[in-house]
Design an enzyme around this catalytic site. Structure first.
Site, mmCIF file in Angstrom:
data_model
loop_
_atom_site.group_PDB
_atom_site.id
_atom_site.type_symbol
_atom_site.label_atom_id
_atom_site.label_comp_id
_atom_site.label_asym_id
_atom_site.label_seq_id
_atom_site.Cartn_x
_atom_site.Cartn_y
_atom_site.Cartn_z
ATOM 1 N N PRO A 94 0.873 -1.231 0.000
ATOM 2 C CG PRO A 94 -0.018 -1.208 2.047
ATOM 3 C CD PRO A 94 0.676 -1.882 1.329
ATOM 4 C CG ASP A 119 -1.074 0.009 -12.064
ATOM 5 O OD1 ASP A 119 -0.847 -0.043 -13.383
ATOM 6 O OD2 ASP A 119 -1.796 -1.092 -11.606
ATOM 7 C CE LYS A 131 -5.546 -0.670 -14.478
ATOM 8 N NZ LYS A 131 -5.300 -2.073 -14.698
ATOM 9 N N GLY A 148 -0.083 -1.742 -7.056
ATOM 10 C CA GLY A 148 -0.213 -1.251 -5.714
ATOM 11 C C GLY A 148 -1.077 -2.599 -4.796
ATOM 12 N N GLY A 149 -0.605 -2.760 -3.859
ATOM 13 C CA GLY A 149 -1.321 -3.507 -2.808
ATOM 14 C C GLY A 149 -1.012 -5.023 -3.632
ATOM 15 C CG ASP A 150 -2.537 -9.464 -3.331
ATOM 16 O OD1 ASP A 150 -1.692 -10.237 -2.840
ATOM 17 O OD2 ASP A 150 -3.232 -9.896 -4.303
ATOM 18 C CB ILE A 191 -6.938 -7.754 -3.500
ATOM 19 C CG1 ILE A 191 -6.801 -9.162 -2.884
ATOM 20 C CG2 ILE A 191 -8.176 -7.129 -3.078
ATOM 21 C CD1 ILE A 191 -6.552 -9.192 -1.505
ATOM 22 C CB ALA A 243 -5.445 -0.690 0.503
ATOM 23 C CG MET A 257 -11.112 1.541 -6.296
ATOM 24 S SD MET A 257 -11.386 0.601 -7.650
ATOM 25 C CE MET A 257 -11.413 -1.038 -6.998
ATOM 26 N N GLY A 272 -3.206 5.335 3.145
ATOM 27 C CA GLY A 272 -2.606 4.447 4.283
ATOM 28 C C GLY A 272 -1.139 3.999 4.326
HETATM 29 N N1 SAH Z 1 -4.493 -4.192 -5.566
HETATM 30 C C1 SAH Z 1 -4.959 -2.907 -4.653
HETATM 31 C C2 SAH Z 1 -6.071 -2.346 -4.703
HETATM 32 C C3 SAH Z 1 -6.211 -1.464 -5.920
HETATM 33 S S1 SAH Z 1 -7.839 -0.826 -6.234
HETATM 34 C C4 SAH Z 1 -4.528 -3.772 -3.405
HETATM 35 O O1 SAH Z 1 -4.592 -4.863 -3.126
HETATM 36 O O2 SAH Z 1 -4.490 -2.734 -2.229
HETATM 37 C C5 SAH Z 1 -7.192 0.778 -5.831
HETATM 38 C C6 SAH Z 1 -8.027 1.276 -4.357
HETATM 39 O O3 SAH Z 1 -7.257 0.533 -3.437
HETATM 40 C C7 SAH Z 1 -8.065 2.567 -4.090
HETATM 41 O O4 SAH Z 1 -9.029 3.361 -4.732
HETATM 42 C C8 SAH Z 1 -8.079 2.661 -2.435
HETATM 43 O O5 SAH Z 1 -9.620 2.384 -2.257
HETATM 44 C C9 SAH Z 1 -7.288 1.439 -2.318
HETATM 45 N N2 SAH Z 1 -5.908 1.719 -1.704
HETATM 46 C C10 SAH Z 1 -4.879 1.399 -2.347
HETATM 47 N N3 SAH Z 1 -3.679 1.788 -1.688
HETATM 48 C C11 SAH Z 1 -4.133 2.617 -0.652
HETATM 49 C C12 SAH Z 1 -3.556 3.168 0.320
HETATM 50 N N4 SAH Z 1 -2.520 3.368 0.488
HETATM 51 N N5 SAH Z 1 -4.660 3.907 1.155
HETATM 52 C C13 SAH Z 1 -5.704 3.863 1.113
HETATM 53 N N6 SAH Z 1 -6.546 3.140 0.145
HETATM 54 C C14 SAH Z 1 -5.592 2.492 -0.805
#
Ligand code: SAH
Length: 264
Positions: free
Chosen positions: A20, A43, A65, A96-98, A101, A127, A178, A207
């Site tokens: 995140p 991304d 994106k 971002g994130g996983d 997901i 996230a 989102m 976050g």
């Molecule tokens: N694959 C990502 C999600 C992608 S969708 C994951 O696993 O986290 C993008 C959404 O993820 C954003 O609109 C928000 O809702 C959330 N998100 C991703 N990073 C974030 C962060 N650092 N803080 C808060 N929300 C986050």
């Protein structure tokens, strides 16, 4: 020559979760792959601190994106990954994130597989895990939540046709990705489906980064609180009794790390 032969590749595409934001939340594998990548396709949500790990010699291709602003259509990203794999040994597709997901990593994996390109999926801290940990809000907690559900608050046709009765379960934590733009509708639908208007809710922006900001409210006061706190995207919303623990388990204070982030 078929398209498949034309692109027959020796390279591997790594669908890597960047977490995140906090670079310390990268997995060891993600960090290793990033530091030895030949090319990186990334991304918008990948944090600058994570991008800093990429060697200066590796080209970085921005795939854009944002939820309402897709810079590169998914089909183009898919095709790009296939062609890069024909030229490079290690292609890192950084998300971002996983990647699995709400990241469309699986769509890319399907395309790679159909085109005979070797790929690996490197999970990342989503996230939900990152933001909840850094806010001190457990997603499950004995007596407060027996389960957790990840939900997207933004659909392609922008219709939130969910089974709201099923979502309105006071024992299940809801994590909405989102969800900022549709927060009012989400809260109203949950209340209409029977979830108490006083159910705690936390919204966190960026976050795990030094710019993390959050606010805590209830379903009923959510929109007002988020507006007053000027919470913007990327924002994650946590709904459920566990959000009531916000503040009691706080251990991370981003404001100590960074000043002057307001205009960032
Ligand atoms: N694959 C990502 C999600 C992608 S969708 C994951 O696993 O986290 C993008 C959404 O993820 C954003 O609109 C928000 O809702 C959330 N998100 C991703 N990073 C974030 C962060 N650092 N803080 C808060 N929300 C986050």
């Amino acid at each position: 020559m078929t398209e498949r032969d034309e692109h027959s590749s020796t390279g591997t595409v790594y669908l890597v979760g960047a977490g995140p934001g906090d670079p310390d939340l990268l997995t060891v594998k993600a960090s290793r792959l990033l530091s030895s990548a030949d090319v990186v396709v990334y991304d918008r949500l990948v944090s600058p601190a994570v991008m800093d790990i990429i060697p200066a010699t590796a080209p970085r291709i921005y795939a854009g994106k944002a939820s309402a602003n897709h810079h590169m259509p998914q089909s183009e990203i898919n095709a790009l990954l296939v062609s890069l794999a024909a030229e490079h040994a290690s292609v890192v597709r950084l998300k971002g994130g996983d990647p699995f997901i709400f990241g469309r990593g699986s769509e890319e994996a399907i395309h790679l597989s159909e085109n005979g390109v070797a790929f690996e999926v490197v999970p990342g801290i989503s996230a939900a895990s990152g933001c909840s940990a850094y806010l001190g809000i457990p997603l499950t907690h004995r007596g407060l939540a027996t389960g957790v559900r990840y939900l997207t608050g933004h659909t392609q046709d922008d219709e939130l046709n969910f089974d709201w009765e099923q979502l309105a379960d006071p024992e299940t934590t809801l994590v909405v990705y989102m969800g900022l733009a549709n927060l009012g509708e989400i809260a109203a639908r949950l209340i209409a489906a029977g979830l108490s208007a006083s159910t705690p809710l936390a919204a966190v922006e960026r976050g795990t980064t030094p710019a993390q900001r959050h606010c805590v409210a209830t379903l009923e006061t959510a929109v007002e609180a988020v507006t007053a706190a000027k919470i913007g995207p990327p924002c994650l919303i946590i709904i459920g009794k566990v959000a009531g623990l916000a503040g009691t388990l706080e251990w991370w204070r981003p404001e100590q790390v960074v000043k002057n982030q307001d205009s960032a």
